[in-house]
Design an enzyme around this catalytic site. Structure first.
Site, PDB file in Angstrom:
ATOM      1  CB  SER A 127      -0.847   0.073   1.271  1.00 20.73           C
ATOM      2  OG  SER A 127      -1.543  -1.094   1.492  1.00 20.73           O
TER       3      SER A 127
ATOM      4  CD  GLU B 202      -3.246   3.088  -6.520  1.00 20.38           C
ATOM      5  OE1 GLU B 202      -3.663   4.247  -6.435  1.00 20.38           O
ATOM      6  OE2 GLU B 202      -2.505   2.569  -5.651  1.00 20.38           O
TER       7      GLU B 202
ATOM      8  CG  ASN C 157      -3.169   4.191   0.593  1.00 15.07           C
ATOM      9  OD1 ASN C 157      -4.126   4.454   1.313  1.00 15.07           O
ATOM     10  ND2 ASN C 157      -2.853   2.957   0.264  1.00 15.07           N
TER      11      ASN C 157
HETATM   12  P1  NAI Z   1      -2.850  -9.841   6.587  1.00 17.65           P
HETATM   13  O1  NAI Z   1      -2.182  -9.567   7.876  1.00 17.65           O
HETATM   14  O2  NAI Z   1      -4.307 -10.161   6.527  1.00 17.65           O
HETATM   15  O3  NAI Z   1      -2.081 -11.055   5.851  1.00 17.65           O
HETATM   16  C1  NAI Z   1      -0.685 -11.102   5.687  1.00 17.65           C
HETATM   17  C2  NAI Z   1      -0.269 -12.562   5.605  1.00 17.65           C
HETATM   18  O4  NAI Z   1       1.122 -12.613   5.229  1.00 17.65           O
HETATM   19  C3  NAI Z   1      -0.383 -13.323   6.937  1.00 17.65           C
HETATM   20  O5  NAI Z   1      -1.170 -14.484   6.748  1.00 17.65           O
HETATM   21  C4  NAI Z   1       1.080 -13.680   7.293  1.00 17.65           C
HETATM   22  O6  NAI Z   1       1.209 -14.962   7.908  1.00 17.65           O
HETATM   23  C5  NAI Z   1       1.738 -13.675   5.916  1.00 17.65           C
HETATM   24  N1  NAI Z   1       3.172 -13.435   5.927  1.00 17.65           N
HETATM   25  C6  NAI Z   1       3.862 -12.521   6.665  1.00 17.65           C
HETATM   26  N2  NAI Z   1       5.169 -12.577   6.337  1.00 17.65           N
HETATM   27  C7  NAI Z   1       5.301 -13.532   5.372  1.00 17.65           C
HETATM   28  C8  NAI Z   1       6.392 -14.033   4.623  1.00 17.65           C
HETATM   29  N3  NAI Z   1       7.635 -13.560   4.792  1.00 17.65           N
HETATM   30  N4  NAI Z   1       6.167 -14.994   3.700  1.00 17.65           N
HETATM   31  C9  NAI Z   1       4.920 -15.496   3.508  1.00 17.65           C
HETATM   32  N5  NAI Z   1       3.827 -15.063   4.204  1.00 17.65           N
HETATM   33  C10 NAI Z   1       4.027 -14.087   5.126  1.00 17.65           C
HETATM   34  O7  NAI Z   1      -2.512  -8.579   5.654  1.00 17.65           O
HETATM   35  P2  NAI Z   1      -3.349  -7.987   4.418  1.00 17.65           P
HETATM   36  O8  NAI Z   1      -4.369  -7.045   4.906  1.00 17.65           O
HETATM   37  O9  NAI Z   1      -3.743  -9.103   3.529  1.00 17.65           O
HETATM   38  O10 NAI Z   1      -2.223  -7.095   3.713  1.00 17.65           O
HETATM   39  C11 NAI Z   1      -1.173  -7.678   2.985  1.00 17.65           C
HETATM   40  C12 NAI Z   1      -0.492  -6.623   2.139  1.00 17.65           C
HETATM   41  O11 NAI Z   1      -1.462  -5.987   1.309  1.00 17.65           O
HETATM   42  C13 NAI Z   1       0.215  -5.496   2.911  1.00 17.65           C
HETATM   43  O12 NAI Z   1       1.344  -5.111   2.183  1.00 17.65           O
HETATM   44  C14 NAI Z   1      -0.826  -4.397   2.918  1.00 17.65           C
HETATM   45  O13 NAI Z   1      -0.275  -3.118   3.067  1.00 17.65           O
HETATM   46  C15 NAI Z   1      -1.420  -4.580   1.528  1.00 17.65           C
HETATM   47  N6  NAI Z   1      -2.774  -4.061   1.373  1.00 17.65           N
HETATM   48  C16 NAI Z   1      -3.717  -4.247   2.346  1.00 17.65           C
HETATM   49  C17 NAI Z   1      -4.999  -3.735   2.191  1.00 17.65           C
HETATM   50  C18 NAI Z   1      -6.053  -3.916   3.235  1.00 17.65           C
HETATM   51  O14 NAI Z   1      -7.047  -3.169   3.208  1.00 17.65           O
HETATM   52  N7  NAI Z   1      -5.938  -4.884   4.123  1.00 17.65           N
HETATM   53  C19 NAI Z   1      -5.381  -2.986   0.976  1.00 17.65           C
HETATM   54  C20 NAI Z   1      -4.331  -2.923  -0.015  1.00 17.65           C
HETATM   55  C21 NAI Z   1      -3.074  -3.422   0.203  1.00 17.65           C
END
Ligand code: NAI
Length: 293
Positions: free
Chosen positions: A120, A153, A191
């Site tokens: 993000s 994006e 953002n």
């Molecule tokens: P989340 O916390 O729901 O999921 C992240 C997952 O990544 C977890 O299951 C964790 O175990 C896993 N993980 C962490 N380190 C890892 C690694 N080294 N290798 C493999 N798996 C690993 O997070 P979410 O919300 O899905 O966000 C993920 C990404 O997407 C972030 O970069 C966030 O900024 C971006 N994002 C999130 C949005 C949102 O509204 N939640 C919107 C747009 C982008």
């Protein structure tokens, strides 16, 4: 570039599972990997339920729902990404962790595999700098919930090859999304332009001009947004959005427009992070949003 048939998704949280959903629905094979095997299992189960509900509502045939689920394979190691033409990363929002992952992925995938980040707020150029072939890296920023938010994006880093962004844009269209091309600047488009609504909304609340619910109501009903800033922060959850706020603020050299608020720092520390915790700016009980007393 060969047609993309198999996509890897690293990170099986909210975003990873959403990306897996739209990819599988578009007929792509998906390899879903997470350091937590439980997260992968939970994501597959949540996808199964989503498709079952869509089938019950008649939006998908039962056979298509089953076929979509069959296309999502649980990966047990990063090496399972070896046959993917694109790998989309949706892991924790930390530059060091993302850079380590991209460097490791390069040792696994073929030379022409595209590596995309759903970050993000982090610089695509900085992530790509960990790679031997930074031209294969681009940003692919989906929004939550992925299946409903139809825009993505596509971000060109300073070293991204233009055809990498072109291929990601074409893939987005195949998945029913509209790609919007952006340059690698903090916050990209949404953002950057949209973050101000959150920080200004927080300031309005901090100055006790109005309550969270009043700000949301005005932004929804008068300004025409689908959600107000506090509803949106609750949906995203502060454990995700607070670091994004801090990161964008720092990257713009402490630009006051993007300054985060102690309101979110305290709430994050207290676990009042949003819908997924049952309580954020609002309280969520029995699927209903309530204004706290
Ligand atoms: P989340 O916390 O729901 O999921 C992240 C997952 O990544 C977890 O299951 C964790 O175990 C896993 N993980 C962490 N380190 C890892 C690694 N080294 N290798 C493999 N798996 C690993 O997070 P979410 O919300 O899905 O966000 C993920 C990404 O997407 C972030 O970069 C966030 O900024 C971006 N994002 C999130 C949005 C949102 O509204 N939640 C919107 C747009 C982008």
């Amino acid at each position: 570039m060969t047609e993309i048939q198999t996509i890897g998704v690293v990170g099986a949280g909210a975003m990873g599972r959403g990306i897996a959903q739209i990819a599988a629905q578009a007929g792509l094979r998906v390899r879903l990997y997470d350091t937590s095997a439980e997260a992968v299992a939970a994501a597959r189960e949540s996808l199964r339920q989503t498709w079952e509900k869509l089938a019950q509502k008649g939006k998908l045939s039962a056979a298509d729902a089953q076929a979509a689920l069959a296309r999502v394979e649980s990966a047990t190691a990063l090496t399972d990404m070896s046959n993917c033409q694109v790998v989309v990363e949706a892991i924790v929002e930390r530059l060091d962790v993302k850079r380590d992952l991209f460097a490791a992925l390069e040792g696994v995938v073929s030379e022409d595999c595209i590596l995309a980040s759903n970050t993000s707020s982090l610089s695509i150029t900085a992530i790509a700098a960990a790679c031997k072939h930074p031209q294969r890296v681009a940003g692919y920023h989906f929004f939550n919930p992925v299946a409903l938010m139809k825009v993505v994006e596509v971000i060109d880093g300073l070293r991204s090859a233009p055809e990498v962004g072109d291929a990601l844009a074409e893939l987005a269209r195949r998945m029913g999304h509209t790609p919007v091309r952006a340059k690698d600047m903090p916050g990209f488009i949404v953002n950057h332009a949209g973050r101000g609504m959150n920080t200004e909304g927080l300031r309005v609340a901090q100055e006790a001009v109005a309550t969270f619910a009043q700000v949301d109501a005005v932004m929804r009903e008068q300004a025409g947004f689908r959600m107000g800033p506090f509803e949106l922060l609750d949906l995203t959850a502060l454990d995700v959005s607070h670091p994004v706020m801090e990161s964008i603020y720092r990257q713009f050299f402490d630009e006051p427009r993007f300054r985060p608020s102690p309101i979110t720092t305290v709430r994050l520390a207290g676990g009042l992070i949003g819908r997924k915790a049952g309580e954020g700016f609002y309280v969520y009980a029995d699927g209903q949003k309530q204004v706290p007393a």
